[in-house]
Write a protein that holds these residues in place. Sequence first.
Motif, PDB file in Angstrom:
ATOM      1  N   ALA A 158     -59.705 -21.546  39.356  1.00  0.00           N
ATOM      2  CA  ALA A 158     -59.343 -20.135  39.152  1.00  0.00           C
ATOM      3  C   ALA A 158     -60.450 -19.386  38.410  1.00  0.00           C
ATOM      4  N   LYS A 159     -61.034 -20.020  37.395  1.00  0.00           N
ATOM      5  CA  LYS A 159     -62.137 -19.394  36.659  1.00  0.00           C
ATOM      6  C   LYS A 159     -63.351 -19.210  37.558  1.00  0.00           C
ATOM      7  N   ALA A 160     -63.614 -20.193  38.409  1.00  0.00           N
ATOM      8  CA  ALA A 160     -64.756 -20.106  39.322  1.00  0.00           C
ATOM      9  C   ALA A 160     -64.571 -18.967  40.321  1.00  0.00           C
ATOM     10  N   VAL A 161     -63.348 -18.793  40.837  1.00  0.00           N
ATOM     11  CA  VAL A 161     -63.079 -17.704  41.775  1.00  0.00           C
ATOM     12  C   VAL A 161     -63.274 -16.358  41.092  1.00  0.00           C
ATOM     13  N   ASP A 162     -62.788 -16.223  39.852  1.00  0.00           N
ATOM     14  CA  ASP A 162     -62.981 -14.967  39.111  1.00  0.00           C
ATOM     15  C   ASP A 162     -64.467 -14.686  38.889  1.00  0.00           C
ATOM     16  N   ASP A 163     -65.234 -15.723  38.559  1.00  0.00           N
ATOM     17  CA  ASP A 163     -66.674 -15.565  38.352  1.00  0.00           C
ATOM     18  C   ASP A 163     -67.370 -15.181  39.656  1.00  0.00           C
ATOM     19  N   ALA A 164     -66.942 -15.788  40.772  1.00  0.00           N
ATOM     20  CA  ALA A 164     -67.555 -15.503  42.067  1.00  0.00           C
ATOM     21  C   ALA A 164     -67.327 -14.054  42.489  1.00  0.00           C
ATOM     22  N   LYS A 165     -66.164 -13.515  42.152  1.00  0.00           N
ATOM     23  CA  LYS A 165     -65.855 -12.130  42.522  1.00  0.00           C
ATOM     24  C   LYS A 165     -66.711 -11.130  41.744  1.00  0.00           C
ATOM     25  N   LYS A 166     -67.299 -11.573  40.645  1.00  0.00           N
ATOM     26  CA  LYS A 166     -68.185 -10.708  39.855  1.00  0.00           C
ATOM     27  C   LYS A 166     -69.622 -10.733  40.370  1.00  0.00           C
ATOM     28  N   ASN A 167     -69.954 -11.701  41.235  1.00  0.00           N
ATOM     29  CA  ASN A 167     -71.331 -11.890  41.696  1.00  0.00           C
ATOM     30  C   ASN A 167     -71.459 -11.761  43.210  1.00  0.00           C
ATOM     31  N   LEU A 168     -70.885 -10.719  43.796  1.00  0.00           N
ATOM     32  CA  LEU A 168     -70.919 -10.547  45.243  1.00  0.00           C
ATOM     33  C   LEU A 168     -72.193  -9.826  45.680  1.00  0.00           C
ATOM     34  N   ILE A 169     -72.722 -10.252  46.830  1.00  0.00           N
ATOM     35  CA  ILE A 169     -73.873  -9.571  47.417  1.00  0.00           C
ATOM     36  C   ILE A 169     -73.583  -9.266  48.885  1.00  0.00           C
ATOM     37  N   LYS A 170     -74.290  -8.293  49.431  1.00  0.00           N
ATOM     38  CA  LYS A 170     -74.179  -7.909  50.840  1.00  0.00           C
ATOM     39  C   LYS A 170     -75.321  -8.550  51.605  1.00  0.00           C
ATOM     40  N   VAL A 171     -74.996  -9.192  52.731  1.00  0.00           N
ATOM     41  CA  VAL A 171     -75.981  -9.904  53.531  1.00  0.00           C
ATOM     42  C   VAL A 171     -75.995  -9.309  54.942  1.00  0.00           C
ATOM     43  N   PRO A 172     -77.172  -8.989  55.496  1.00  0.00           N
ATOM     44  CA  PRO A 172     -77.212  -8.492  56.874  1.00  0.00           C
ATOM     45  C   PRO A 172     -76.966  -9.628  57.869  1.00  0.00           C
ATOM     46  N   VAL A 173     -75.952  -9.482  58.702  1.00  0.00           N
ATOM     47  CA  VAL A 173     -75.654 -10.455  59.757  1.00  0.00           C
ATOM     48  C   VAL A 173     -75.830  -9.726  61.083  1.00  0.00           C
ATOM     49  N   HIS A 174     -76.702 -10.257  61.952  1.00  0.00           N
ATOM     50  CA  HIS A 174     -77.012  -9.608  63.223  1.00  0.00           C
ATOM     51  C   HIS A 174     -76.532 -10.489  64.366  1.00  0.00           C
ATOM     52  N   LYS A 175     -75.534 -10.055  65.101  1.00  0.00           N
ATOM     53  CA  LYS A 175     -74.968 -10.782  66.245  1.00  0.00           C
ATOM     54  C   LYS A 175     -74.569 -12.205  65.872  1.00  0.00           C
ATOM     55  N   GLY A 176     -73.954 -12.370  64.712  1.00  0.00           N
ATOM     56  CA  GLY A 176     -73.456 -13.677  64.287  1.00  0.00           C
ATOM     57  C   GLY A 176     -74.488 -14.620  63.718  1.00  0.00           C
ATOM     58  N   THR A 177     -75.724 -14.172  63.553  1.00  0.00           N
ATOM     59  CA  THR A 177     -76.766 -15.014  62.968  1.00  0.00           C
ATOM     60  C   THR A 177     -77.559 -14.190  61.952  1.00  0.00           C
ATOM     61  N   ILE A 178     -78.529 -14.819  61.328  1.00  0.00           N
ATOM     62  CA  ILE A 178     -79.344 -14.104  60.341  1.00  0.00           C
ATOM     63  C   ILE A 178     -80.488 -13.394  61.063  1.00  0.00           C
ATOM     64  N   PRO A 179     -81.013 -12.294  60.497  1.00  0.00           N
ATOM     65  CA  PRO A 179     -82.039 -11.515  61.196  1.00  0.00           C
ATOM     66  C   PRO A 179     -83.388 -12.222  61.353  1.00  0.00           C
ATOM     67  N   HIS A 180     -83.758 -13.082  60.415  1.00  0.00           N
ATOM     68  CA  HIS A 180     -85.055 -13.755  60.502  1.00  0.00           C
ATOM     69  C   HIS A 180     -85.010 -15.051  59.700  1.00  0.00           C
ATOM     70  N   GLU A 181     -86.046 -15.861  59.878  1.00  0.00           N
ATOM     71  CA  GLU A 181     -86.163 -17.135  59.167  1.00  0.00           C
ATOM     72  C   GLU A 181     -86.402 -16.875  57.685  1.00  0.00           C
ATOM     73  N   VAL A 182     -85.836 -17.745  56.834  1.00  0.00           N
ATOM     74  CA  VAL A 182     -86.023 -17.584  55.398  1.00  0.00           C
ATOM     75  C   VAL A 182     -86.117 -18.965  54.741  1.00  0.00           C
ATOM     76  N   LEU A 183     -86.991 -19.043  53.737  1.00  0.00           N
ATOM     77  CA  LEU A 183     -87.174 -20.251  52.939  1.00  0.00           C
ATOM     78  C   LEU A 183     -86.906 -19.866  51.496  1.00  0.00           C
ATOM     79  N   ALA A 184     -85.997 -20.565  50.832  1.00  0.00           N
ATOM     80  CA  ALA A 184     -85.644 -20.217  49.458  1.00  0.00           C
ATOM     81  C   ALA A 184     -85.611 -21.476  48.603  1.00  0.00           C
ATOM     82  N   LYS A 185     -85.930 -21.285  47.321  1.00  0.00           N
ATOM     83  CA  LYS A 185     -85.978 -22.410  46.391  1.00  0.00           C
ATOM     84  C   LYS A 185     -85.248 -22.032  45.112  1.00  0.00           C
ATOM     85  N   TYR A 186     -84.457 -22.972  44.603  1.00  0.00           N
ATOM     86  CA  TYR A 186     -83.840 -22.817  43.292  1.00  0.00           C
ATOM     87  C   TYR A 186     -83.884 -24.188  42.630  1.00  0.00           C
TER      88      TYR A 186
END
Length: 172
Positions: A66-94
């Motif tokens: 429940a705490k995790a869901v509340d935290d997740a609702k505070k950290n929402l972002i908008k992502v572009p989805v084009h025809k059910g897939t992502i617009p371009h290739e992406v490489l990310a590191k964390y």
Amino acid sequence: MSQSSLKRVKATEIELKDRLVAINRVTKVNKGGRHFSFSAIVVVGNENGVVGYGLGKANEVTEAIAKAVDDAKKNLIKVPVHKGTIPHEVLAKYGSSLVLMKPAASGTGVIAGGAMRAVLESVGVRDVLCKSKGSSNPHNVVKATIEGLASLRDAFTVANERGLPLSNVFNG
């Protein structure tokens, strides 16, 4: 990626579905015995371009979720989805987790492992090819995936930033 560059969304006007990614039991040994607590990482999304993740810690599993869901609702972002897939290739590191996401043809499905799959399905991506390298720690994989999705830009955004007509940017 800096926090200011993320496309923030309010959780009040959206119907969100949550997915549990991982639960971790933490043991602390005291003089009187062992004390167990739980941490949960959850991904929420509306399956239409909005996603967020959260971490919750508590002495009970349900409270941690429940705490995790509340935290997740505070950290929402908008992502572009084009025809059910992502617009371009992406490489990310964390941390030491590295994720690669590529757009895929319609009907391919979500080719991704556990933590990445939860994030991509929550955002509403139906066709994508993914590879996770380095650490498979669910916390870092989720954060790297969110960071990669946040860095995506669609053709309209690129055209506006460059001051060009859409036909010069978009090839398809």
